[in-house]
Design a protein around this motif. Structure first.
Motif, PDB file in Angstrom:
ATOM      1  N   ASP A   1       4.333   1.776  11.791  1.00 49.73           N
ATOM      2  CA  ASP A   1       2.998   1.847  12.238  1.00 49.73           C
ATOM      3  C   ASP A   1       2.197   1.678  10.631  1.00 49.73           C
ATOM      4  N   GLY A   2       2.800   1.252   9.666  1.00 51.96           N
ATOM      5  CA  GLY A   2       2.020   0.955   8.435  1.00 51.96           C
ATOM      6  C   GLY A   2       1.847   2.090   7.510  1.00 51.96           C
ATOM      7  N   THR A   3       2.283   3.368   7.765  1.00 51.70           N
ATOM      8  CA  THR A   3       1.835   4.503   7.128  1.00 51.70           C
ATOM      9  C   THR A   3       2.682   4.460   5.797  1.00 51.70           C
ATOM     10  N   LEU A   4       4.085   4.279   5.943  1.00 53.67           N
ATOM     11  CA  LEU A   4       5.030   4.458   4.986  1.00 53.67           C
ATOM     12  C   LEU A   4       4.717   3.038   3.972  1.00 53.67           C
ATOM     13  N   TRP A   5       4.260   2.138   4.411  1.00 57.37           N
ATOM     14  CA  TRP A   5       3.779   0.916   3.481  1.00 57.37           C
ATOM     15  C   TRP A   5       2.618   1.348   2.704  1.00 57.37           C
TER      16      TRP A   5
ATOM     17  N   THR B   1       7.361  -6.277   6.351  1.00 57.40           N
ATOM     18  CA  THR B   1       6.774  -5.826   5.301  1.00 57.40           C
ATOM     19  C   THR B   1       5.444  -6.842   5.270  1.00 57.40           C
ATOM     20  N   ALA B   2       5.671  -8.144   5.414  1.00 55.02           N
ATOM     21  CA  ALA B   2       4.700  -9.242   5.237  1.00 55.02           C
ATOM     22  C   ALA B   2       3.689  -8.797   6.302  1.00 55.02           C
ATOM     23  N   VAL B   3       3.873  -8.447   7.419  1.00 51.46           N
ATOM     24  CA  VAL B   3       2.781  -8.135   8.600  1.00 51.46           C
ATOM     25  C   VAL B   3       2.176  -6.756   7.890  1.00 51.46           C
ATOM     26  N   PHE B   4       2.647  -5.900   7.452  1.00 54.57           N
ATOM     27  CA  PHE B   4       1.931  -4.481   6.775  1.00 54.57           C
ATOM     28  C   PHE B   4       0.883  -5.124   5.917  1.00 54.57           C
ATOM     29  N   ARG B   5       1.403  -5.901   4.914  1.00 55.86           N
ATOM     30  CA  ARG B   5       0.473  -6.607   3.892  1.00 55.86           C
ATOM     31  C   ARG B   5      -0.759  -7.269   4.454  1.00 55.86           C
ATOM     32  N   ARG B   6      -0.377  -7.974   5.530  1.00 54.04           N
ATOM     33  CA  ARG B   6      -1.643  -8.760   6.329  1.00 54.04           C
ATOM     34  C   ARG B   6      -2.710  -7.764   6.790  1.00 54.04           C
TER      35      ARG B   6
ATOM     36  N   LEU C   1      -7.439  -4.082   7.275  1.00 54.46           N
ATOM     37  CA  LEU C   1      -8.263  -3.719   8.557  1.00 54.46           C
ATOM     38  C   LEU C   1      -7.630  -2.770   9.351  1.00 54.46           C
ATOM     39  N   LEU C   2      -6.484  -2.348   9.371  1.00 51.73           N
ATOM     40  CA  LEU C   2      -6.029  -1.050  10.047  1.00 51.73           C
ATOM     41  C   LEU C   2      -6.433   0.196   9.160  1.00 51.73           C
ATOM     42  N   ALA C   3      -6.772   0.083   8.024  1.00 47.17           N
ATOM     43  CA  ALA C   3      -7.454   1.177   7.167  1.00 47.17           C
ATOM     44  C   ALA C   3      -8.930   1.403   7.815  1.00 47.17           C
ATOM     45  N   ALA C   4      -9.650   0.193   8.123  1.00 48.47           N
ATOM     46  CA  ALA C   4     -11.030   0.061   8.573  1.00 48.47           C
ATOM     47  C   ALA C   4     -11.090   0.656   9.945  1.00 48.47           C
ATOM     48  N   LEU C   5     -10.152   0.363  10.807  1.00 52.87           N
ATOM     49  CA  LEU C   5      -9.966   0.624  12.166  1.00 52.87           C
ATOM     50  C   LEU C   5      -9.800   2.080  12.260  1.00 52.87           C
ATOM     51  N   GLN C   6      -9.079   2.721  11.562  1.00 49.71           N
ATOM     52  CA  GLN C   6      -8.471   4.050  11.403  1.00 49.71           C
ATOM     53  C   GLN C   6      -9.878   4.915  10.903  1.00 49.71           C
ATOM     54  N   GLY C   7     -10.397   4.441  10.358  1.00 56.52           N
ATOM     55  CA  GLY C   7     -11.702   5.115   9.706  1.00 56.52           C
ATOM     56  C   GLY C   7     -12.732   5.193  10.687  1.00 56.52           C
TER      57      GLY C   7
ATOM     58  N   ARG D   1       1.706   4.558   1.914  1.00 60.22           N
ATOM     59  CA  ARG D   1       2.196   5.441   1.006  1.00 60.22           C
ATOM     60  C   ARG D   1       2.896   4.931  -0.218  1.00 60.22           C
ATOM     61  N   LEU D   2       3.748   4.167   0.234  1.00 59.52           N
ATOM     62  CA  LEU D   2       4.699   3.446  -1.151  1.00 59.52           C
ATOM     63  C   LEU D   2       4.307   2.261  -1.785  1.00 59.52           C
ATOM     64  N   VAL D   3       3.711   1.629  -1.085  1.00 60.72           N
ATOM     65  CA  VAL D   3       3.100   0.338  -1.603  1.00 60.72           C
ATOM     66  C   VAL D   3       1.577   0.453  -2.191  1.00 60.72           C
ATOM     67  N   ALA D   4       0.583   0.487  -1.237  1.00 58.29           N
ATOM     68  CA  ALA D   4      -0.646   0.550  -1.598  1.00 58.29           C
ATOM     69  C   ALA D   4      -0.984   1.976  -2.468  1.00 58.29           C
ATOM     70  N   GLU D   5      -0.380   2.978  -2.328  1.00 56.40           N
ATOM     71  CA  GLU D   5      -0.795   4.066  -3.077  1.00 56.40           C
ATOM     72  C   GLU D   5      -0.069   4.513  -4.244  1.00 56.40           C
ATOM     73  N   SER D   6       1.305   4.161  -3.934  1.00 51.60           N
ATOM     74  CA  SER D   6       2.514   4.382  -5.113  1.00 51.60           C
ATOM     75  C   SER D   6       2.572   3.184  -5.918  1.00 51.60           C
ATOM     76  N   GLY D   7       2.240   2.012  -5.674  1.00 49.86           N
ATOM     77  CA  GLY D   7       2.649   0.804  -6.443  1.00 49.86           C
ATOM     78  C   GLY D   7       3.722   0.073  -6.365  1.00 49.86           C
ATOM     79  N   TRP D   8       4.590   0.524  -5.305  1.00 50.31           N
ATOM     80  CA  TRP D   8       5.726  -0.127  -5.179  1.00 50.31           C
ATOM     81  C   TRP D   8       5.693  -1.752  -4.615  1.00 50.31           C
ATOM     82  N   PRO D   9       6.278  -2.840  -5.289  1.00 45.29           N
ATOM     83  CA  PRO D   9       6.137  -4.005  -4.890  1.00 45.29           C
ATOM     84  C   PRO D   9       6.723  -4.372  -3.487  1.00 45.29           C
ATOM     85  N   ASP D  10       6.103  -5.141  -2.623  1.00 41.98           N
ATOM     86  CA  ASP D  10       6.648  -5.172  -1.229  1.00 41.98           C
ATOM     87  C   ASP D  10       7.804  -5.388  -1.330  1.00 41.98           C
ATOM     88  N   GLU D  11       8.512  -6.259  -2.053  1.00 40.81           N
ATOM     89  CA  GLU D  11      10.230  -6.680  -2.120  1.00 40.81           C
ATOM     90  C   GLU D  11      10.984  -5.221  -2.260  1.00 40.81           C
ATOM     91  N   ARG D  12      10.337  -4.325  -3.060  1.00 36.70           N
ATOM     92  CA  ARG D  12      11.042  -3.000  -3.226  1.00 36.70           C
ATOM     93  C   ARG D  12      11.114  -2.189  -1.829  1.00 36.70           C
TER      94      ARG D  12
END
Length: 215
Positions: free
Chosen positions: A179-183, A112-117, A121-127, A185-196
């Motif tokens: 692959d970062g997709t779940l993080w 999860t800490a890796v997803f945060r980091r 950049l992952l979004a930029a590369l995918q775009g 959807r749930l953290v960046a878009e739905s607002g879950w804290p990383d801990e959750r």
């Protein structure tokens, strides 16, 4: 003796300065790749943002594609040390845990800490992947390395004798959820804290992959 000590000091300081310059370039490139996109960012802009000459960027990284790879792996691993995440102390500690359920819970926290980091950049590369071959190649390289790591994670899980599914299925589930997709959807878009998210991911892996202990 004093001259020898001075030469050693000067050499060490030059190495430190070179490392500091590399890091400034990497940080500048990361900032610009995320803000402007990989394709629209020039070496000249990276050099200006880092406060160095264009020649310094080329001397350190040769070209923009090589710089992108270094920016990615620094984001992914957390520093510029050329050691795979799989071989770093935080993952070695996870793999040393004999209880597989506990191992998956601990692994979820680390990843999860890796997803945060890597998220910006992952979004930029995918775009950029559809129009920039370097971005697409970087994502393909990461996909292959992630599958390789998940293969090793699954083998280590199978070795505990506590795996509820086949080693291949464990590998596939880990790869699909790392692959970062779940993080996103749930953290960046739905607002879950990383801990959750980490708790949820650890529970997901445990419930799907670990043999239930007898009551």
């Amino acid at each position: 003796m004093s001259k020898s000590v001075k030469r050693q000091y000067n050499s060490t300081r030059r190495q430190e300065q070179a490392a500091e310059t590399r890091l400034r370039i990497i940080q500048a490139a990361h900032e610009l790749f995320v803000a402007k996109g990989y394709g629209r960012t020039t070496i000249a802009e990276i050099a200006s943002t880092a406060g160095v000459a264009i020649e310094t960027v080329y001397a350190a990284f040769r070209n923009k594609h090589t710089l992108l790879r270094q920016v990615w792996y620094v984001s992914f691993r957390g520093d510029e040390e050329d050691v795979r995440l799989l071989d770093r102390p935080e993952i070695r500690a996870v793999l040393a845990e004999p209880d597989l359920a506990t191992r998956f819970v601990q692994h979820a926290v680390v990843i999860t800490a890796v997803f945060r980091r890597i998220a910006p950049l992952l979004a930029a590369l995918q775009g950029a992947a559809a129009s920039e071959s370097a971005a697409g190649a970087m994502l393909a390289e990461w996909d292959q390395q992630r599958l390789d790591a998940c293969t090793k994670y699954a083998a280590a899980a199978a070795a505990t004798g506590q795996l509820a599914v086949s080693e291949a299925e464990c590998r596939d589930v880990l790869a699909a959820t790392m692959d970062g997709t779940l993080w996103k959807r749930l953290v960046a878009e739905s607002g879950w804290p990383d801990e959750r998210f980490a708790t949820w991911l650890g529970h997901l892996w445990t419930s799907q992959l670990v043999t239930a202990h007898p009551a």
